[in-house]
Design a protein around this motif. Structure first.
Motif, PDB file in Angstrom:
ATOM      1  N   HIS A  90      14.517   2.842  16.095  1.00  0.00           N
ATOM      2  CA  HIS A  90      13.444   2.340  16.946  1.00  0.00           C
ATOM      3  C   HIS A  90      12.886   1.084  16.271  1.00  0.00           C
ATOM      4  O   HIS A  90      12.739   1.044  15.058  1.00  0.00           O
ATOM      5  CB  HIS A  90      12.305   3.359  17.065  1.00  0.00           C
ATOM      6  N   TRP A  91      12.545   0.096  17.079  1.00  0.00           N
ATOM      7  CA  TRP A  91      11.860  -1.092  16.567  1.00  0.00           C
ATOM      8  C   TRP A  91      10.394  -0.969  16.949  1.00  0.00           C
ATOM      9  O   TRP A  91      10.059  -0.796  18.121  1.00  0.00           O
ATOM     10  CB  TRP A  91      12.471  -2.361  17.144  1.00  0.00           C
ATOM     11  N   ILE A  92       9.509  -1.052  15.962  1.00  0.00           N
ATOM     12  CA  ILE A  92       8.080  -0.863  16.175  1.00  0.00           C
ATOM     13  C   ILE A  92       7.363  -2.178  15.877  1.00  0.00           C
ATOM     14  O   ILE A  92       7.585  -2.791  14.832  1.00  0.00           O
ATOM     15  CB  ILE A  92       7.548   0.267  15.275  1.00  0.00           C
ATOM     16  N   PHE A  93       6.494  -2.575  16.794  1.00  0.00           N
ATOM     17  CA  PHE A  93       5.740  -3.808  16.615  1.00  0.00           C
ATOM     18  C   PHE A  93       4.508  -3.533  15.760  1.00  0.00           C
ATOM     19  O   PHE A  93       3.622  -2.762  16.132  1.00  0.00           O
ATOM     20  CB  PHE A  93       5.383  -4.432  17.962  1.00  0.00           C
ATOM     21  N   PHE A  94       4.495  -4.166  14.616  1.00  0.00           N
ATOM     22  CA  PHE A  94       3.515  -3.971  13.551  1.00  0.00           C
ATOM     23  C   PHE A  94       2.070  -4.026  14.045  1.00  0.00           C
ATOM     24  O   PHE A  94       1.266  -3.142  13.750  1.00  0.00           O
ATOM     25  CB  PHE A  94       3.781  -5.052  12.490  1.00  0.00           C
ATOM     26  N   GLN A  95       1.727  -5.046  14.813  1.00  0.00           N
ATOM     27  CA  GLN A  95       0.339  -5.250  15.221  1.00  0.00           C
ATOM     28  C   GLN A  95      -0.134  -4.253  16.277  1.00  0.00           C
ATOM     29  O   GLN A  95      -1.323  -4.157  16.550  1.00  0.00           O
ATOM     30  CB  GLN A  95       0.120  -6.675  15.762  1.00  0.00           C
ATOM     31  N   GLN A  96       0.783  -3.515  16.885  1.00  0.00           N
ATOM     32  CA  GLN A  96       0.420  -2.594  17.955  1.00  0.00           C
ATOM     33  C   GLN A  96       0.111  -1.183  17.459  1.00  0.00           C
ATOM     34  O   GLN A  96      -0.292  -0.322  18.243  1.00  0.00           O
ATOM     35  CB  GLN A  96       1.534  -2.544  19.004  1.00  0.00           C
ATOM     36  N   ILE A  97       0.257  -0.932  16.168  1.00  0.00           N
ATOM     37  CA  ILE A  97       0.013   0.402  15.632  1.00  0.00           C
ATOM     38  C   ILE A  97      -1.478   0.616  15.405  1.00  0.00           C
ATOM     39  O   ILE A  97      -2.132  -0.179  14.740  1.00  0.00           O
ATOM     40  CB  ILE A  97       0.782   0.613  14.309  1.00  0.00           C
ATOM     41  N   GLU A  98      -1.983   1.687  15.970  1.00  0.00           N
ATOM     42  CA  GLU A  98      -3.370   2.089  15.752  1.00  0.00           C
ATOM     43  C   GLU A  98      -3.464   2.988  14.520  1.00  0.00           C
ATOM     44  O   GLU A  98      -4.306   2.791  13.651  1.00  0.00           O
ATOM     45  CB  GLU A  98      -3.902   2.838  16.984  1.00  0.00           C
ATOM     46  N   SER A  99      -2.577   3.998  14.456  1.00  0.00           N
ATOM     47  CA  SER A  99      -2.593   4.913  13.309  1.00  0.00           C
ATOM     48  C   SER A  99      -1.277   5.666  13.221  1.00  0.00           C
ATOM     49  O   SER A  99      -0.481   5.684  14.163  1.00  0.00           O
ATOM     50  CB  SER A  99      -3.754   5.911  13.424  1.00  0.00           C
ATOM     51  N   LEU A 100      -1.070   6.280  12.061  1.00  0.00           N
ATOM     52  CA  LEU A 100       0.095   7.123  11.802  1.00  0.00           C
ATOM     53  C   LEU A 100      -0.407   8.505  11.420  1.00  0.00           C
ATOM     54  O   LEU A 100      -1.445   8.638  10.770  1.00  0.00           O
ATOM     55  CB  LEU A 100       0.925   6.564  10.651  1.00  0.00           C
ATOM     56  N   GLN A 101       0.350   9.527  11.808  1.00  0.00           N
ATOM     57  CA  GLN A 101      -0.024  10.893  11.459  1.00  0.00           C
ATOM     58  C   GLN A 101       1.204  11.641  10.972  1.00  0.00           C
ATOM     59  O   GLN A 101       2.247  11.636  11.633  1.00  0.00           O
ATOM     60  CB  GLN A 101      -0.608  11.606  12.675  1.00  0.00           C
ATOM     61  N   LYS A 102       1.064  12.279   9.822  1.00  0.00           N
ATOM     62  CA  LYS A 102       2.142  13.098   9.288  1.00  0.00           C
ATOM     63  C   LYS A 102       2.169  14.414  10.043  1.00  0.00           C
ATOM     64  O   LYS A 102       1.142  15.074  10.205  1.00  0.00           O
ATOM     65  CB  LYS A 102       1.924  13.361   7.793  1.00  0.00           C
ATOM     66  N   LEU A 103       3.346  14.792  10.512  1.00  0.00           N
ATOM     67  CA  LEU A 103       3.520  16.062  11.195  1.00  0.00           C
ATOM     68  C   LEU A 103       4.141  17.061  10.226  1.00  0.00           C
ATOM     69  O   LEU A 103       4.840  16.670   9.297  1.00  0.00           O
ATOM     70  CB  LEU A 103       4.390  15.881  12.434  1.00  0.00           C
TER      71      LEU A 103
END
Length: 78
Positions: free
Chosen positions: A15-28
């Motif tokens: 997957h390609w993820i756009f850096f500026q569009q990330i609000e947060s990350l959560q470990k599952l």
């Protein structure tokens, strides 16, 4: 516009993820046969579940951040 891959670009599940569009990350939580996975929450409210660990995604984000700063001409102190 800066994006980073979750795998090698040749990998089927990259997957390609756009850096500026990330609000947060959560470990599952980790499953029996995995080291865990990550939920990416985007600024538009959408979520993406990844099989990659939080560590891997954070490492890719850090590398992208280094590129952003270098291309903007800012000095980076590590």
């Amino acid at each position: 516009m800066y994006a980073f891959p979750t795998h090698s670009p040749n990998h089927l599940n990259c997957h390609w993820i756009f850096f500026q569009q990330i609000e947060s990350l959560q470990k599952l939580p980790a499953s029996i046969n995995s080291t865990g996975s990550t939920k990416v929450l985007f600024k538009n409210g959408q979520e993406l579940l990844l099989t990659e660990s939080l560590y891997t995604i954070e490492k890719q984000m850090y590398r992208t951040w280094i590129c952003v700063k270098a291309l903007e001409g800012e000095a980076i102190k590590l």
